[in-house]
Write a protein that holds these residues in place. Structure first.
Motif, PDB file in Angstrom:
ATOM      1  N   SER A  75       0.891  -1.166   0.019  1.00 32.50           N
ATOM      2  CA  SER A  75      -0.163   0.016  -0.012  1.00 32.50           C
ATOM      3  C   SER A  75       0.814   1.372  -0.011  1.00 32.50           C
ATOM      4  O   SER A  75       0.679   2.287  -0.855  1.00 32.50           O
ATOM      5  N   ILE A  76       1.896   1.336   0.834  1.00 36.67           N
ATOM      6  CA  ILE A  76       2.943   2.486   0.957  1.00 36.67           C
ATOM      7  C   ILE A  76       3.562   2.682  -0.402  1.00 36.67           C
ATOM      8  O   ILE A  76       3.687   3.755  -1.115  1.00 36.67           O
ATOM      9  N   SER A  77       4.010   1.353  -0.976  1.00 39.42           N
ATOM     10  CA  SER A  77       4.715   1.733  -2.215  1.00 39.42           C
ATOM     11  C   SER A  77       3.934   2.114  -3.406  1.00 39.42           C
ATOM     12  O   SER A  77       4.208   3.177  -4.189  1.00 39.42           O
ATOM     13  N   ALA A  78       2.597   1.624  -3.455  1.00 43.79           N
ATOM     14  CA  ALA A  78       1.673   2.107  -4.636  1.00 43.79           C
ATOM     15  C   ALA A  78       1.305   3.753  -4.526  1.00 43.79           C
ATOM     16  O   ALA A  78       1.184   4.319  -5.289  1.00 43.79           O
ATOM     17  N   LEU A  79       1.098   3.866  -3.068  1.00 44.95           N
ATOM     18  CA  LEU A  79       0.576   5.203  -2.966  1.00 44.95           C
ATOM     19  C   LEU A  79       1.621   6.273  -2.975  1.00 44.95           C
ATOM     20  O   LEU A  79       1.157   7.523  -3.554  1.00 44.95           O
ATOM     21  N   LEU A  80       2.781   6.022  -2.507  1.00 44.84           N
ATOM     22  CA  LEU A  80       3.929   6.835  -2.949  1.00 44.84           C
ATOM     23  C   LEU A  80       4.175   7.019  -4.530  1.00 44.84           C
ATOM     24  O   LEU A  80       4.652   7.808  -4.994  1.00 44.84           O
ATOM     25  N   SER A  81       4.174   5.724  -4.992  1.00 42.28           N
ATOM     26  CA  SER A  81       4.304   5.984  -6.465  1.00 42.28           C
ATOM     27  C   SER A  81       3.259   6.793  -7.010  1.00 42.28           C
ATOM     28  O   SER A  81       3.553   7.517  -8.095  1.00 42.28           O
ATOM     29  N   ALA A  82       2.028   6.541  -6.772  1.00 39.83           N
ATOM     30  CA  ALA A  82       0.920   7.440  -7.458  1.00 39.83           C
ATOM     31  C   ALA A  82       1.196   9.037  -6.928  1.00 39.83           C
ATOM     32  O   ALA A  82       0.843   9.712  -7.954  1.00 39.83           O
ATOM     33  N   GLU A  83       1.969   9.350  -5.808  1.00 37.26           N
ATOM     34  CA  GLU A  83       1.993  10.761  -5.291  1.00 37.26           C
ATOM     35  C   GLU A  83       3.265  11.241  -6.511  1.00 37.26           C
ATOM     36  O   GLU A  83       3.116  12.247  -6.923  1.00 37.26           O
ATOM     37  N   VAL A  84       4.202  10.156  -6.852  1.00 35.60           N
ATOM     38  CA  VAL A  84       5.196  10.820  -7.636  1.00 35.60           C
ATOM     39  C   VAL A  84       4.624  11.172  -8.994  1.00 35.60           C
ATOM     40  O   VAL A  84       4.869  12.089  -9.953  1.00 35.60           O
TER      41      VAL A  84
END
Length: 307
Positions: free
Chosen positions: A217-226
């Motif tokens: 979840s953290i990886s996906a949401l951080l990626s989406a922020e980028v």
């Protein structure tokens, strides 16, 4: 009309470029986890496709990630690949629940030192898991690394990992002949793996599943922020969690690795022209076609080059 065609063309180029980047990563993560190269491919293709359709970030490219390798290796060593698949299903259910409870926005409260520590920790874990294969044929590892560095310097618009893999493959076939290669890929239309899952161990696997859920979840949401910053848009974080959860459910149910959105692949997609959900859907389709068409080549890729 012209603008529409340019957008479709950009999505196609973004999708195929992301697929080229995803192929070696999926193979490497599958092998490193202990579940096998095909499990990595199933995750990238089928888990990635489901997450692309149902997620809240259109340009997110989902597949196996290095962030989970340390956890996955531990699960496989203790509970076997069946335990890994069951933990992935449980993690997917948790992610869907988190999305329905609208917990996706909490990622913005993560301190920068935590994010930096997380990213560097992933790098260290994956470095450690890749060491054995890297040292098995050290000459190929060095050649691959040098070619990747040269590609980064002189061919910035093309995936550098592809240059490294091709160089390692050619050098090994012509000169070194290392037997440590990917090997046969029994890739076929996947089927449920329920019979492999150790359901009596659900209680023991809950903590591992929760860890997979949080990491993914953290990886996906951080990626989406980028990607939001790259495109000037806003993703739906709660829908993204639901999409990631459904991707994990499907991937694990058919024998694939747990998956997550990743900055490297998503960034490549956007940089190459991907702008809509079509690009992430095409990534999965192109990856499937690449595996089916180039399977004889893929199975000869040296493990040292993947490492």
């Amino acid at each position: 009309m012209q603008k529409s065609w340019q957008q479709i063309r950009g999505d196609m180029i973004g999708g195929v470029t992301a697929a080229v980047v995803a192929l070696p990563l999926s193979l490497a993560f599958g092998i490193a986890s202990g579940a096998g190269a095909v499990a990595g491919l199933y995750g990238a293709i089928f888990g990635g496709l489901v997450a692309a359709v149902f997620g809240g970030c259109g340009v997110q490219i989902t597949g196996p990630t290095g962030a989970m390798i340390g956890v996955l290796v531990g699960i496989v060593s203790q509970y076997g690949v069946g335990g890994l698949f069951l933990a992935g299903v449980l993690a997917g259910l948790m992610q869907v629940l988190f999305g329905l409870l609208r917990l996706g926005g909490f990622v913005k409260y993560l301190p920068q030192p935590v994010i930096a520590g997380f990213t560097n920790g992933v790098a260290i874990l994956f470095f450690m898991t890749a060491m054995d294969d890297a040292l098995e044929t050290l000459s190929l590892t060095i050649i691959t690394a040098v070619v990747i560095l040269l590609a980064l310097r002189f061919f910035k618009r093309l995936p550098e990992s592809l240059f490294g893999l091709l160089a390692g493959l050619v050098i090994n076939e012509l000169f070194i002949h290392s037997p440590h290669v990917v090997g046969d890929l029994p890739f076929h239309f996947p089927k449920p793996v329920l019979e492999l899952m150790p359901f009596p161990e659900i209680g023991a696997l809950l903590m591992s599943a929760f860890t997979i859920c949080l990491l993914g979840s953290i990886s996906a949401l951080l990626s989406a922020e980028v990607t939001d910053e790259m495109l000037g848009v806003r993703h739906d974080s709660n829908r993204e969690l639901i999409g990631q959860g459904l991707g994990n459910l499907v991937s694990s149910f058919i024998g694939g690795l747990p998956v997550s959105g990743a900055v490297a692949r998503s960034g490549v997609n956007v940089h190459s022209g991907g702008r809509t959900r079509l690009s992430s859907i095409l990534h999965a389709i192109f990856l499937l076609l690449m595996v089916l068409v180039f399977r004889p080549v893929v199975k000869r890729i040296p493990l040292a080059s993947l490492a």
